[in-house]
Scaffold this active site. Structure first.
Site, PDB file in Angstrom:
ATOM      1  N   LYS A   9       0.834  -1.205   0.000  1.00  0.00           N
ATOM      2  CA  LYS A   9       0.000   0.000   0.000  1.00  0.00           C
ATOM      3  C   LYS A   9       0.872   1.260   0.000  1.00  0.00           C
ATOM      4  O   LYS A   9       0.693   2.159  -0.818  1.00  0.00           O
ATOM      5  CB  LYS A   9      -0.923   0.002   1.229  1.00  0.00           C
ATOM      6  CG  LYS A   9      -1.859   1.190   1.244  1.00  0.00           C
ATOM      7  CD  LYS A   9      -2.767   1.192   2.456  1.00  0.00           C
ATOM      8  CE  LYS A   9      -2.006   1.691   3.647  1.00  0.00           C
ATOM      9  NZ  LYS A   9      -2.812   2.068   4.780  1.00  0.00           N
TER      10      LYS A   9
ATOM     11  N   ASP B 175      -6.733   1.179   1.143  1.00  0.00           N
ATOM     12  CA  ASP B 175      -6.670   1.508   2.570  1.00  0.00           C
ATOM     13  C   ASP B 175      -8.001   1.111   3.197  1.00  0.00           C
ATOM     14  O   ASP B 175      -8.838   0.465   2.558  1.00  0.00           O
ATOM     15  CB  ASP B 175      -6.352   3.000   2.767  1.00  0.00           C
ATOM     16  CG  ASP B 175      -7.571   3.866   2.489  1.00  0.00           C
ATOM     17  OD1 ASP B 175      -8.522   3.388   1.833  1.00  0.00           O
ATOM     18  OD2 ASP B 175      -7.591   5.020   2.963  1.00  0.00           O
TER      19      ASP B 175
END
Ligand code: SF4
Length: 227
Positions: free
Chosen positions: A126, A145
């Protein structure tokens, strides 16, 4: 309960269209002025609000300048600078170690590949995706997220639970040109309307296509639990 579009691809396209209209200026909310600051801000933002990170980095970025500064900073001193951030001790360790690698193996430059980035301490897929997208203009995937995770499930785009499989599914559904923007749109809508605990379905631009919509649906598809 809203009625989703016939295919998940159509549903994804409709979600993007509507959210783009609702949030035309959607973009990253972390503040930074170079790639290293971006990397540090993203490491700090794990399980912490962007607002809090921005407050702390304002003085952090004035105190430390360049990877050598962070790499050679005493652990206690750097942790103290970050002490209002969640897991600040660990994050200070990650930043020092990542900067040591950047100095020793990358000539002081933040690397520009997924493999090299995820080899740095404290950097998962991420974080690497955010740094690639905003620091290097390289879009290799979709940043998943907590907001993207929740909204994608609520909107019936995926039944996967964890970020990496969700990312793989979304990459099949969302047109590549929107991979970066999709995240920002979900974050804006997740903050403004589709919040984790009490989404405002009555005032949601996606209500008629959302299978979790509270008016009729008894289930929050994000958690699989009743509302
Ligand atoms: S606010 Fe409600 S209707 Fe809108 S996307 Fe979230 S769960 Fe669906």
């Amino acid at each position: 309960m809203g009625t989703p579009r016939e295919s998940r691809t159509d549903q994804a396209a409709e979600v993007v269209d509507r959210l783009e209209e609702a949030y035309p200026d959607s973009t990253i909310s972390l503040r930074y002025s170079n790639r290293l600051e971006l990397l540090i801000a993203v490491i700090l933002s794990a399980q912490c609000t962007d607002e809090r990170v921005n407050t702390e980095t304002e003085h952090l970025f004035e105190t430390y300048d360049g990877p050598e500064d962070y790499a050679t900073a005493p652990q206690d001193e750097l942790a103290e600078e970050l002490n209002s951030i969640t897991y600040y001790n660990n994050k200070a360790k990650y930043i020092r170690s990542a900067c040591q690698t950047i100095v020793e193996e990358h000539d002081g430059e933040v690397p520009d590949t997924m493999d090299e980035l995820t080899d740095l301490s404290g950097v998962g897929r991420k974080t690497a995706n955010v740094v690639l997208q905003h620091g290097h203009d390289v879009v290799e995937g979709i940043v998943v997220d907590t907001h993207v995770q929740r909204l994608s499930r609520r909107l019936g785009l995926t039944e996967e639970e964890y970020p990496e499989p969700i990312e793989r599914e979304l990459m099949e559904l969302v047109p590549e040109g929107y991979w970066q923007q999709f995240t920002h749109l979900c974050i804006d809508h997740g903050r403004a309307t589709c919040t984790a605990r009490n989404p405002d379905c009555d005032d949601c631009v996606l209500a008629d296509i959302c299978p979790s919509e509270k008016g009729d649906s008894e289930i929050d598809l994000a958690s699989g639990e009743p509302w």
